[in-house]
Motif scaffolding. Structure first.
Motif, PDB file in Angstrom:
ATOM      1  N   ARG A  34       1.253   2.523  -3.591  1.00 16.78           N
ATOM      2  CA  ARG A  34       0.024   2.820  -4.340  1.00 16.78           C
ATOM      3  C   ARG A  34       0.074   4.205  -5.001  1.00 16.78           C
ATOM      4  O   ARG A  34      -0.290   4.356  -6.162  1.00 16.78           O
ATOM      5  N   HIS A  53       0.820  -1.208   0.000  1.00 16.17           N
ATOM      6  CA  HIS A  53       0.000   0.000   0.000  1.00 16.17           C
ATOM      7  C   HIS A  53       0.856   1.262   0.000  1.00 16.17           C
ATOM      8  O   HIS A  53       0.396   2.327  -0.391  1.00 16.17           O
ATOM      9  N   LYS A  54       2.113   1.152   0.415  1.00 20.52           N
ATOM     10  CA  LYS A  54       3.010   2.302   0.402  1.00 20.52           C
ATOM     11  C   LYS A  54       3.379   2.713  -1.028  1.00 20.52           C
ATOM     12  O   LYS A  54       3.761   3.846  -1.273  1.00 20.52           O
TER      13      LYS A  54
END
Length: 98
Positions: free
Chosen positions: A5, A2-3
């Motif tokens: 994204r 998610h970092k």
């Protein structure tokens, strides 16, 4: 992941996928539109993706071979020169982003 994204969303506007004519589900090549992004943006994303704990897990050489074969990140007609160009640029951005 998610970092990554935000970086991936930024690159997504400039990515064009080329699929196989015989099998529409098979991705053949990824083309970057360098009018919308710079090659540096792609390398920065790759460095982030490989340095994350759950990121890409392969050697730098293998990553360069994959990128040289399936993308337009380097434009030399000789594959070995494309691999070396991508590897050299990747290492340079990795050193800059430490």
């Amino acid at each position: 992941m998610h970092k990554l994204r935000a970086s991936l969303d930024q690159l997504a506007i400039a990515i064009n996928e080329v699929y196989s004519q015989s099998n529409p589900d098979q991705l053949v090549r990824v083309e970057f539109d360098f009018k919308l992004i710079s090659k540096g943006d792609v390398y920065k994303f790759l460095v982030k993706a490989t340095t994350q704990p759950n990121g890409f897990k392969c050697s730098q050489r293998k990553l360069a071979v994959i990128l040289a074969t399936f993308t337009n990140l380097a434009d030399n007609p000789v594959c070995s020169k494309r691999v070396n160009t991508i590897l050299r640029s990747y290492k340079r951005y990795k050193k800059l982003l430490k």
